[in-house]
Structure formats: structure tokens, C-alpha cells
Scaffold this motif. Structure first.
Motif, mmCIF file in Angstrom:
data_model
loop_
_atom_site.group_PDB
_atom_site.id
_atom_site.type_symbol
_atom_site.label_atom_id
_atom_site.label_comp_id
_atom_site.label_asym_id
_atom_site.label_seq_id
_atom_site.Cartn_x
_atom_site.Cartn_y
_atom_site.Cartn_z
ATOM 1 N N GLU A 119 0.826 -1.205 0.000
ATOM 2 C CA GLU A 119 0.000 0.000 0.000
ATOM 3 C C GLU A 119 0.863 1.258 0.000
ATOM 4 O O GLU A 119 0.527 2.259 -0.641
ATOM 5 C CB GLU A 119 -0.944 -0.005 1.203
ATOM 6 C CG GLU A 119 -2.058 -1.033 1.118
ATOM 7 C CD GLU A 119 -3.043 -0.905 2.262
ATOM 8 O OE1 GLU A 119 -2.965 0.110 3.012
ATOM 9 O OE2 GLU A 119 -3.879 -1.816 2.431
ATOM 10 N N HIS A 120 1.973 1.209 0.716
ATOM 11 C CA HIS A 120 2.876 2.363 0.770
ATOM 12 C C HIS A 120 3.496 2.625 -0.610
ATOM 13 O O HIS A 120 3.617 3.784 -1.033
ATOM 14 C CB HIS A 120 3.959 2.118 1.814
ATOM 15 C CG HIS A 120 4.865 3.296 2.041
ATOM 16 N ND1 HIS A 120 4.441 4.436 2.669
ATOM 17 C CD2 HIS A 120 6.161 3.507 1.702
ATOM 18 C CE1 HIS A 120 5.445 5.314 2.728
ATOM 19 N NE2 HIS A 120 6.501 4.767 2.150
ATOM 20 N N GLU A 170 2.162 1.933 -3.479
ATOM 21 C CA GLU A 170 1.108 2.542 -4.300
ATOM 22 C C GLU A 170 0.956 4.021 -3.970
ATOM 23 O O GLU A 170 0.803 4.856 -4.869
ATOM 24 C CB GLU A 170 -0.223 1.818 -4.067
ATOM 25 C CG GLU A 170 -0.299 0.428 -4.678
ATOM 26 C CD GLU A 170 -0.267 0.450 -6.195
ATOM 27 O OE1 GLU A 170 -0.642 1.476 -6.791
ATOM 28 O OE2 GLU A 170 0.130 -0.566 -6.795
ATOM 29 N N ALA A 171 1.009 4.349 -2.677
ATOM 30 C CA ALA A 171 0.862 5.755 -2.274
ATOM 31 C C ALA A 171 2.022 6.602 -2.781
ATOM 32 O O ALA A 171 1.834 7.748 -3.218
ATOM 33 C CB ALA A 171 0.756 5.837 -0.749
ATOM 34 N N ASN A 187 1.570 7.114 -6.524
ATOM 35 C CA ASN A 187 0.517 8.092 -6.792
ATOM 36 C C ASN A 187 0.982 9.509 -6.478
ATOM 37 O O ASN A 187 0.637 10.460 -7.198
ATOM 38 C CB ASN A 187 -0.733 7.761 -5.979
ATOM 39 C CG ASN A 187 -1.454 6.538 -6.509
ATOM 40 O OD1 ASN A 187 -1.366 6.213 -7.700
ATOM 41 N ND2 ASN A 187 -2.161 5.832 -5.630
ATOM 42 N N ALA A 188 1.776 9.657 -5.409
ATOM 43 C CA ALA A 188 2.250 10.990 -5.019
ATOM 44 C C ALA A 188 3.166 11.588 -6.082
ATOM 45 O O ALA A 188 3.134 12.803 -6.325
ATOM 46 C CB ALA A 188 2.977 10.913 -3.682
ATOM 47 N N SER A 248 10.882 5.313 5.611
ATOM 48 C CA SER A 248 9.547 5.899 5.394
ATOM 49 C C SER A 248 9.589 7.415 5.330
ATOM 50 O O SER A 248 8.844 8.111 6.019
ATOM 51 C CB SER A 248 8.572 5.428 6.480
ATOM 52 O OG SER A 248 8.377 4.039 6.399
ATOM 53 N N LEU A 251 6.998 10.179 1.917
ATOM 54 C CA LEU A 251 5.709 10.869 1.983
ATOM 55 C C LEU A 251 5.623 11.862 3.136
ATOM 56 O O LEU A 251 4.574 12.458 3.355
ATOM 57 C CB LEU A 251 4.565 9.848 2.081
ATOM 58 C CG LEU A 251 4.425 8.894 0.891
ATOM 59 C CD1 LEU A 251 3.262 7.944 1.106
ATOM 60 C CD2 LEU A 251 4.258 9.655 -0.424
#
Length: 392
Positions: A235-236, A238-239, A242-243, A314, A317
């Protein structure tokens, strides 16, 4: 006056001193390295490099290397053992075990002068070393530079500290405290509760009596039987993709390519002339597969390593995450998902330093390298503490 560190010196040996910081522990040391020819050798008890295949019989299969030849015995707590190690050597490892012996074997005869050496494993439970408490560090000394990495990329076991004595003063990597394994196991148990039951605590390997033996890196999540980590980063990823469809990611390669702009087009992140597919969780944890394979152009290697480090920490984002490497350790591991093993290694390290995943030495310009690696062109002595920090 010319500084001592600038004088030309060609060393034929390196003084290595081993210090026992542990009470009631009989510590044994083993040292492997590759000679300039590429042949692997083990430092013998008489201070020469020993060919581990030289004692093989004609019987096929794995045969043990004689322990009496390759074992170095440390004294009681507070004692030092001095060794003279012939150099130059590369791809060396120093193993320190606190509860018995480590077994080394040869899996076949030498071929072209190269001996197939079986070294200790923390993962193969069929090998005795997987059930003992030990640690290791890596080193190379080609004659022009000694490089030492007290690596924790695979696991945390017996804590090791390192001091490199040089004409310019001492360089220190203080490592982890004696109870580091227990502390990190406790931290991972907490993360298992925080992250909806993801069993991070299973990275903690325990003895039959329940006491903590070592902590595996999450790159070994399959061996630790944590299949849910196989999709941990999905999921990360994908985020992140997308960002960076709508804005560029600035990656400072800290070399000839300078700052490159990366942006997602379709399903790939394009960084100048290189493209990166979405990484799997295995790719992220190991930093050596999929889009992060360490091969190809210098641009690809530089950008890929910085991207993988950013995933572990991490930082892609967070605020100003579009500039990598991210500046300041205070920005690392602030959100889920993260490499909590690495976070706990740095949290409990005496000086905050530790090499907890591949590329943990990547640091923003002007920031301190927190990997714990040491290097110097003119080392006078290498001192290794077993079980905790060295005396001041």
C-alpha cells in the motif's frame, strides 16, 4: 610539518586486539578473508593465513576445518587478546561466539586454488551455529585503506564494538549494549501490538528456555515465518507512486549525476535515463532484487540505493520527502510502515549508529553518517569489544 596520516606506509600486518566485556563467557574468535589472489583463508592460531581445504581427505561431502588451527581464545572478562593479521586482504569477516564453538567446513576440494568454505549461519537450523550466540563484523584492508563494518544487516546477536586507532586519533563505533537482543525483542513485541497484530516479535529467535538468542532482520521474514510481511510495503508503494505522478521526486545522487528528477509515468518511476518498476516487499527489505538489484549504470545504482533507503526509513511521503536523501534522523521511522528493526537498532545503539539494512550509510549532505562504519588510510590498531562497548 607533514601530518603523520599523510606519510606513505606499506603495512604487512595489522594489529588486531580483541576485548572480552562479558562476565562468565568463554569467547572464541574466528577470522576469514580473501587474499589478493581471491583465495579464501582463515587466520590460524600461529598468525598465518591457513587454507581451509588443505586438510581435506579424499572423501566427498562437507568436512570440518580443524578447530584447533583456526580458533582464537579470549581470556576472562576485561582481558585482551592481541593478534597480528597479515595484509592486504579483502572481504574479511571476524566471528565472535560466546557459548561454544563455531563450526567451519569445506564442501569440496579446492578448484583452481579456491576453497569452497561453509561459514556459520544464523538461519539454517540444521547447523549448530544457528543455536549459539555470536556476532560478526566485516572488513577489508587492501593496503591503502582499512574499512570496517560491524554489520547488523542480517541479525543482532552478540553485540560488538569497534575502535580504530590511527595517527589522527581514535575512530569509534560503540555498538549495542550487552542486553540489546532483549531490548529489541521487547520493542518488536510493542510494534506487533501497534500494527494490527503483525507479528514483528517473531523476528526474535529464542532458546528452548525462552530466553532471547538473536533478532533477525526483516529481510529474513520468510525464515521467521511472518508471511504477512510479503505484502507489508504494497500500500505504501502505491501511495508513493501516486504521489509522484503529479510532482517530481528530487534524488541527490551525491556524485557525478548530481540531483536527478524522478516522476511516475505509467507504472514506472523514471529517473532521467533510468526507470524503476514498483518494488515488492521482498525488494524493499533486501534492497538487492527487482528494481533495486545493484547493477547497471552508476546513475541506476545511486538512485536505486537512495530510493530503497527512503522506503526503509519511510521518508518519501513526509514533509519535504520529495527531496532525498531526507535530512536528519529525526525524520526517519516516524510513520507506518517502517523498518522497525532498523529503528530499534538505532534507538538502542550506544551512539545511535548501526548498519541495520543495506544502504544504511546513505545520508543527506552535511549530515553525520549513522551507519557505524569506520575507515582510515593509516590504521595502527583495530580493537574489537565483545559483548558491549570498549573501555574509554
Amino acid at each position: 610539518m607533514v601530518a603523520l596520516s599523510h606519510l606513505v606506509r606499506v603495512a604487512s600486518t595489522l594489529t588486531v586486539v580483541l576485548y572480552n566485556a562479558l562476565p562468565a563467557a568463554e569467547v572464541k574468535a574466528y577470522i576469514t578473508a580473501h587474499e589478493p589472489s581471491g583465495a579464501i583463508r582463515m587466520l590460524s592460531s600461529d598468525g598465518t593465513w591457513f587454507d581451509p581445504c588443505s586438510t581435506r581427505s579424499g572423501v566427498p561431502g562437507t568436512q570440518p576445518v580443524p578447530a584447533a588451527v583456526i580458533t582464537h581464545h579470549l581470556g576472562a572478562q576485561g582481558s585482551y587478546l592481541g593478534l597480528e593479521m597479515p595484509v592486504p586482504v579483502t572481504s574479511g569477516r571476524m566471528y565472535l561466539v560466546t557459548d561454544g564453538e563455531l563450526e567451519f567446513g569445506t564442501t569440496g576440494p579446492s578448484e583452481g586454488g579456491f576453497c569452497p568454505l561453509q561459514e556459520p549461519s544464523a538461519l539454517d537450523t540444521d547447523i549448530a551455529s544457528a543455536h549459539k550466540s555470536w556476532g560478526f563484523m566485516e572488513f577489508s584492508y587492501r593496503g591503502e585503506q582499512l574499512f570496517v563494518n560491524p554489520t547488523l544487516v542480517d541479525f543482532v546477536g552478540t553485540p560488538l564494538s569497534v575502535r580504530m586507532e590511527t595517527p589522527d586519533g581514535n575512530l569509534d563505533a560503540k555498538g549495542l549494549p550487552a542486553n540489546a537482543v532483549e531490548l529489541i525483542c521487547e520493542g518488536l513485541a510493542g510494534k506487533a501490538r501497534d500494527e494490527h497484530g503483525i507479528p514483528w516479535h517473531k523476528l526474535c529467535v529464542r532458546r528452548q528456555d525462552g530466553s532471547a538468542l538473536r533478532v533477525l532482520s526483516p529481510s529474513h521474514f520468510k525464515e521467521a515465518d511472518i508471511p504477512i510481511l510479503d505484502t507489508y510495503w504494497d500500500e505504501h508503494v502505491e501511495a508513493v507512486w501516486n504521489a509522484y505522478r503529479s510532482k517530481p521526486l528530487h534524488v541527490n545522487t551525491q556524485g557525478e549525476h548530481g540531483v536527478v528528477l524522478c516522476q511516475v509515468h505509467g507504472d514506472v518511476l523514471v529517473c532521467d535515463s533510468e526507470s524503476f518498476a514498483k518494488p515488492s516487499s521482498t525488494d524493499v527489505f533486501g534492497c538487492n532484487s527487482g528494481p533495486f538489484v545493484n547493477e547497471g549504470s552508476s546513475l541506476r545504482r545511486a538512485a536505486g540505493s537512495r530510493l530503497c533507503a527512503a522506503f526503509h526509513r519511510s521518508t518519501l511521503l513526509v514533509e519535504n520527502g520529495d527531496k532525498q536523501p531526507a535530512g536528519g534522523v529525526e525524520r526517519y521511522y516516524t510513520t507506518s510502515p517502517s523498518n522497525w528493526y532498523a529503528m530499534l537498532v538505532h534507538q538502542h545503539a550506544i551512539d545511535g549508529d548501526g548498519y541495520a539494512f543495506p544502504y544504511d550509510d546513505i545520508t543527506a549532505p552535511g549530515r553525520k553518517d549513522r551507519s557505524g562504519t569506520l575507515s582510515h588510510a593509516y590504521p595502527e590498531k583495530l580493537v574489537v569489544g565483545v559483548g558491549g562497548p570498549l573501555p574509554v
